[in-house]
Enzyme design. Structure first.
Site, PDB file in Angstrom:
ATOM      1  N   LYS A  16     -13.706  67.259 -67.390  1.00  0.00           N
ATOM      2  CA  LYS A  16     -13.973  66.544 -66.138  1.00  0.00           C
ATOM      3  C   LYS A  16     -15.434  66.627 -65.727  1.00  0.00           C
ATOM      4  O   LYS A  16     -16.017  65.658 -65.276  1.00  0.00           O
ATOM      5  CB  LYS A  16     -13.122  67.130 -65.003  1.00  0.00           C
ATOM      6  CG  LYS A  16     -11.712  66.630 -64.969  1.00  0.00           C
ATOM      7  CD  LYS A  16     -10.986  67.206 -63.761  1.00  0.00           C
ATOM      8  CE  LYS A  16     -11.094  68.712 -63.804  1.00  0.00           C
ATOM      9  NZ  LYS A  16     -10.406  69.462 -62.828  1.00  0.00           N
ATOM     10  N   ARG A  91      -4.609  69.652 -55.543  1.00  0.00           N
ATOM     11  CA  ARG A  91      -3.943  70.375 -56.643  1.00  0.00           C
ATOM     12  C   ARG A  91      -2.483  70.653 -56.329  1.00  0.00           C
ATOM     13  O   ARG A  91      -1.782  71.183 -57.177  1.00  0.00           O
ATOM     14  CB  ARG A  91      -4.640  71.724 -56.848  1.00  0.00           C
ATOM     15  CG  ARG A  91      -5.669  71.744 -57.985  1.00  0.00           C
ATOM     16  CD  ARG A  91      -6.197  73.144 -57.979  1.00  0.00           C
ATOM     17  NE  ARG A  91      -6.797  73.690 -59.145  1.00  0.00           N
ATOM     18  CZ  ARG A  91      -8.089  73.615 -59.450  1.00  0.00           C
ATOM     19  NH1 ARG A  91      -8.906  72.895 -58.729  1.00  0.00           N
ATOM     20  NH2 ARG A  91      -8.569  74.261 -60.474  1.00  0.00           N
ATOM     21  N   ARG A 130     -15.483  77.924 -75.446  1.00  0.00           N
ATOM     22  CA  ARG A 130     -16.711  77.842 -74.668  1.00  0.00           C
ATOM     23  C   ARG A 130     -17.125  79.219 -74.160  1.00  0.00           C
ATOM     24  O   ARG A 130     -18.152  79.373 -73.511  1.00  0.00           O
ATOM     25  CB  ARG A 130     -16.637  76.781 -73.565  1.00  0.00           C
ATOM     26  CG  ARG A 130     -15.974  77.195 -72.274  1.00  0.00           C
ATOM     27  CD  ARG A 130     -15.818  76.008 -71.318  1.00  0.00           C
ATOM     28  NE  ARG A 130     -15.044  76.399 -70.148  1.00  0.00           N
ATOM     29  CZ  ARG A 130     -14.444  75.566 -69.314  1.00  0.00           C
ATOM     30  NH1 ARG A 130     -14.531  74.282 -69.487  1.00  0.00           N
ATOM     31  NH2 ARG A 130     -13.768  76.017 -68.277  1.00  0.00           N
ATOM     32  N   ARG A 134     -17.545  81.300 -67.347  1.00  0.00           N
ATOM     33  CA  ARG A 134     -17.171  81.509 -65.955  1.00  0.00           C
ATOM     34  C   ARG A 134     -16.368  82.786 -65.852  1.00  0.00           C
ATOM     35  O   ARG A 134     -15.648  83.142 -66.782  1.00  0.00           O
ATOM     36  CB  ARG A 134     -16.294  80.337 -65.505  1.00  0.00           C
ATOM     37  CG  ARG A 134     -17.007  79.424 -64.552  1.00  0.00           C
ATOM     38  CD  ARG A 134     -16.247  78.159 -64.365  1.00  0.00           C
ATOM     39  NE  ARG A 134     -14.875  78.346 -63.887  1.00  0.00           N
ATOM     40  CZ  ARG A 134     -14.090  77.335 -63.551  1.00  0.00           C
ATOM     41  NH1 ARG A 134     -14.511  76.112 -63.614  1.00  0.00           N
ATOM     42  NH2 ARG A 134     -12.870  77.571 -63.128  1.00  0.00           N
ATOM     43  N   ARG A 145      -4.258  79.555 -65.166  1.00  0.00           N
ATOM     44  CA  ARG A 145      -4.714  78.273 -64.599  1.00  0.00           C
ATOM     45  C   ARG A 145      -3.924  77.105 -65.182  1.00  0.00           C
ATOM     46  O   ARG A 145      -3.534  76.196 -64.472  1.00  0.00           O
ATOM     47  CB  ARG A 145      -6.210  78.051 -64.850  1.00  0.00           C
ATOM     48  CG  ARG A 145      -7.113  79.002 -64.082  1.00  0.00           C
ATOM     49  CD  ARG A 145      -8.405  78.384 -63.586  1.00  0.00           C
ATOM     50  NE  ARG A 145      -9.267  77.796 -64.596  1.00  0.00           N
ATOM     51  CZ  ARG A 145     -10.104  78.473 -65.401  1.00  0.00           C
ATOM     52  NH1 ARG A 145     -10.175  79.792 -65.324  1.00  0.00           N
ATOM     53  NH2 ARG A 145     -10.874  77.853 -66.260  1.00  0.00           N
TER      54      ARG A 145
HETATM   55  P1  AMP Z   1     -11.989  74.757 -60.545  1.00  0.00           P
HETATM   56  O1  AMP Z   1     -13.475  74.920 -60.631  1.00  0.00           O
HETATM   57  O2  AMP Z   1     -11.598  73.431 -59.943  1.00  0.00           O
HETATM   58  O3  AMP Z   1     -11.290  75.035 -61.835  1.00  0.00           O
HETATM   59  O4  AMP Z   1     -11.485  75.859 -59.523  1.00  0.00           O
HETATM   60  C1  AMP Z   1     -11.652  77.239 -59.763  1.00  0.00           C
HETATM   61  C2  AMP Z   1     -10.648  78.034 -58.930  1.00  0.00           C
HETATM   62  O5  AMP Z   1     -10.859  77.761 -57.528  1.00  0.00           O
HETATM   63  C3  AMP Z   1      -9.189  77.671 -59.167  1.00  0.00           C
HETATM   64  O6  AMP Z   1      -8.637  78.363 -60.269  1.00  0.00           O
HETATM   65  C4  AMP Z   1      -8.563  78.097 -57.844  1.00  0.00           C
HETATM   66  O7  AMP Z   1      -8.435  79.499 -57.752  1.00  0.00           O
HETATM   67  C5  AMP Z   1      -9.624  77.682 -56.832  1.00  0.00           C
HETATM   68  N1  AMP Z   1      -9.447  76.272 -56.387  1.00  0.00           N
HETATM   69  C6  AMP Z   1     -10.291  75.226 -56.609  1.00  0.00           C
HETATM   70  N2  AMP Z   1      -9.814  74.092 -56.060  1.00  0.00           N
HETATM   71  C7  AMP Z   1      -8.638  74.410 -55.476  1.00  0.00           C
HETATM   72  C8  AMP Z   1      -7.636  73.670 -54.778  1.00  0.00           C
HETATM   73  N3  AMP Z   1      -7.759  72.336 -54.565  1.00  0.00           N
HETATM   74  N4  AMP Z   1      -6.564  74.341 -54.305  1.00  0.00           N
HETATM   75  C9  AMP Z   1      -6.420  75.662 -54.499  1.00  0.00           C
HETATM   76  N5  AMP Z   1      -7.292  76.422 -55.176  1.00  0.00           N
HETATM   77  C10 AMP Z   1      -8.399  75.810 -55.663  1.00  0.00           C
END
Ligand code: AMP
Length: 187
Positions: A16, A91, A130, A134, A145
């Site tokens: 993405k 999400r 990768r 992070r 995840r």
């Molecule tokens: P991402 O960078 O989108 O993969 O987000 C990293 C982490 O942030 C996720 O694994 C969640 O712990 C938290 N997170 C990000 N966006 C959301 C969301 N819309 N709802 C709940 N948790 C989120």
């Protein structure tokens, strides 16, 4: 439709980030990434950051209430008027419903959703190769995840069925970019 109100869905490792960069540049719209906003909160050591750090590390979801508040504040800013691209939000079904209500309240045009589709086996291979880019990219964090994605987020594909374009996420960056452009060019 004059606004470009976009939403991109795809599991961790679907690619993405790269494609969002190109949409930001092409359409001149801001990216709204709840993951980035939460990581900034963690890095700043704010109260919110301290509250969400462990949850993120484990690959669990932060509460709907917290992320909805972040998105609400961000979407109200004037740079979002021509459009925006939501990345990593919504999400859950609760987040999707709250987003609909918010867009309605703000008098915004309907969303278009892109689903960047990559099979699970390929996702895992990509993320683990990768490396530890992070802090939540550990084997357990990634597995959790993906599990949370399947359980909470994948059902949103049905929720957005009417406005969703499925894009094959296997191929070169340029190929995938072309597919996204083509999908968005459809009325
Ligand atoms: P991402 O960078 O989108 O993969 O987000 C990293 C982490 O942030 C996720 O694994 C969640 O712990 C938290 N997170 C990000 N966006 C959301 C969301 N819309 N709802 C709940 N948790 C989120």
């Amino acid at each position: 439709m004059s606004e470009r109100n976009l939403l991109i869905m795809g599991a961790a490792g679907a690619g993405k980030g790269t494609q969002v960069e190109f949409l930001v540049e092409k359409y001149g719209i801001p990216q709204i990434s709840t993951g980035d906003m939460l990581r900034e909160a963690v890095a700043s050591g704010s109260e919110l950051g301290q509250r969400v750090q462990g949850i993120m590390q484990r690959g669990e979801l932060v509460s709907d209430e917290v992320v909805i508040q972040l998105v609400e504040a961000r979407l109200g800013r004037p740079d979002c008027l021509p459009g925006f691209i939501l990345d990593g939000f919504p999400r859950t079904a609760g987040q999707a419903r709250a987003l609909d209500a918010l867009l309605d309240r703000l008098g915004r045009e309907p969303l278009r959703a892109i689903w960047l589709h990559v099979p699970d086996s390929e996702l895992l291979r990509r993320i683990l190769s990768r490396g530890q880019g992070r802090s939540d990219d550990t084997e357990e964090g990634v597995a959790r995840r993906l599990e949370v994605y399947r359980k909470e987020t994948a059902p949103l594909l049905d929720y957005y069925a009417g406005v969703l374009a499925e894009v094959d996420g296997i191929g070169s960056i340029d190929e995938i970019r072309g597919r996204i452009e083509q999908a968005l060019a459809q009325p």
